[in-house]
Write an enzyme that holds these catalytic residues in place. Sequence first.
Site, PDB file in Angstrom:
ATOM      1  N   HIS A 154       0.811  -1.223   0.000  1.00 14.58           N
ATOM      2  CA  HIS A 154       0.000   0.000   0.000  1.00 14.58           C
ATOM      3  C   HIS A 154       0.846   1.277   0.000  1.00 14.58           C
ATOM      4  O   HIS A 154       0.807   2.072  -0.931  1.00 14.58           O
ATOM      5  CB  HIS A 154      -0.892   0.043   1.253  1.00 14.58           C
ATOM      6  CG  HIS A 154      -1.765  -1.148   1.464  1.00 14.58           C
ATOM      7  ND1 HIS A 154      -2.892  -1.372   0.719  1.00 14.58           N
ATOM      8  CD2 HIS A 154      -1.683  -2.187   2.343  1.00 14.58           C
ATOM      9  CE1 HIS A 154      -3.489  -2.482   1.142  1.00 14.58           C
ATOM     10  NE2 HIS A 154      -2.764  -2.995   2.123  1.00 14.58           N
TER      11      HIS A 154
HETATM   12  C1  BDR Z   1      -3.188   0.881   5.207  1.00 12.08           C
HETATM   13  O1  BDR Z   1      -3.433   0.392   6.517  1.00 12.08           O
HETATM   14  C2  BDR Z   1      -2.245  -0.080   7.106  1.00 12.08           C
HETATM   15  O2  BDR Z   1      -2.446  -1.350   7.626  1.00 12.08           O
HETATM   16  C3  BDR Z   1      -1.176  -0.039   6.030  1.00 12.08           C
HETATM   17  O3  BDR Z   1       0.068   0.358   6.585  1.00 12.08           O
HETATM   18  C4  BDR Z   1      -1.685   0.969   5.038  1.00 12.08           C
HETATM   19  O4  BDR Z   1      -1.266   2.277   5.347  1.00 12.08           O
HETATM   20  C5  BDR Z   1      -3.887  -0.024   4.204  1.00 12.08           C
HETATM   21  O5  BDR Z   1      -5.249  -0.054   4.454  1.00 12.08           O
END
Ligand code: BDR
Length: 313
Positions: A243
């Site tokens: 992500h």
């Molecule tokens: C986001 O949530 C966190 O778990 C990850 O680091 C990312 O920023 C994805 O939904």
Amino acid sequence: MPPRKIIIDTDPGQDDAVAILLALASPEDLEVLGITCVAGNVPLPLTTRNARIVCELAGKPDTRIFAGCDRPSGRDLVTAEHVHGKTGLDGPVLPDPTMLLQDQHAVDFIIETLRAQPEKSVTLCPLGPLTNIATALQRAPDIAPRIAEIVLMGGAYFEVGNITPTAEFNIYVDPEAAKIVFDCGAPIVVLPLDVTHKALVTPSRNQAFRDIGTRVGTAVAQMTDFFERFDIQKYGSEGAPLHDPCVTAYLLAPHLFSGRHINVEIETDSALCRGMTVADWWRVTDREANALFLGDIDAEHFFKLLTERLARL
Ligand code: BDR
Ligand code: CA
């Protein structure tokens, strides 16, 4: 062109860690003025610890790291140890950090930096819940027009939700903060799940990290090994979505991404839909566009860029 000045606001997290490593590996493009930590994936003492571990892993212990808000202002903190493990950075075994945190609070650092630097020269890169950024905007509304851009990971449209059926984690944890940010008037670029779920670490991409043959390459491969078990089980995907590195990659190579300038509102009230990014992708309202909401990524070139840059550390 001089490097773009950025502040990374983060809750590391393995994918945050890779986003930070990519930025620190790219000094000719990005000048990291500071890393501001927020509570999110794990509580604040761990996110500040993990940020220091990552900077030391990168061989950049001079990076300035600031502790910020330890919870959303209006609600209890929700964390994600079920994804990231107990430490938030489970996977590789990395030494305890020795570098110190800065004394200044992250929110004060954000405000002071935006006031001190030339107008529209500093880009904010939130990779976690938006608590620090919203607190800064509320405390010092004069900073909003001084922000060059806010390039954030959060939200979803076609992918809808990952922590509830309708909400993505970063927005869900502090929807009131997200609303303040989306309403602030600064240019916003959103890297939602619609993009990040296409940035999957397949076995061959993970092998490419390992094949770098450095501490960083091995640690990143081990982080994704750990992180991916959750998504493989949940989505039946080939590997973990990276992500947060999509934010850094967008700064380095925006041509790898495409999306639409649209209106995005944040649902704060509904019990079922709290934290939903109500994105007018099909432009069915006359609400004014307030964000560039990305929808696609050239994943092959994203992983090529990421692997090449990580190899520099
Ligand atoms: C986001 O949530 C966190 O778990 C990850 O680091 C990312 O920023 C994805 O939904
Ligand atoms: Ca994150």
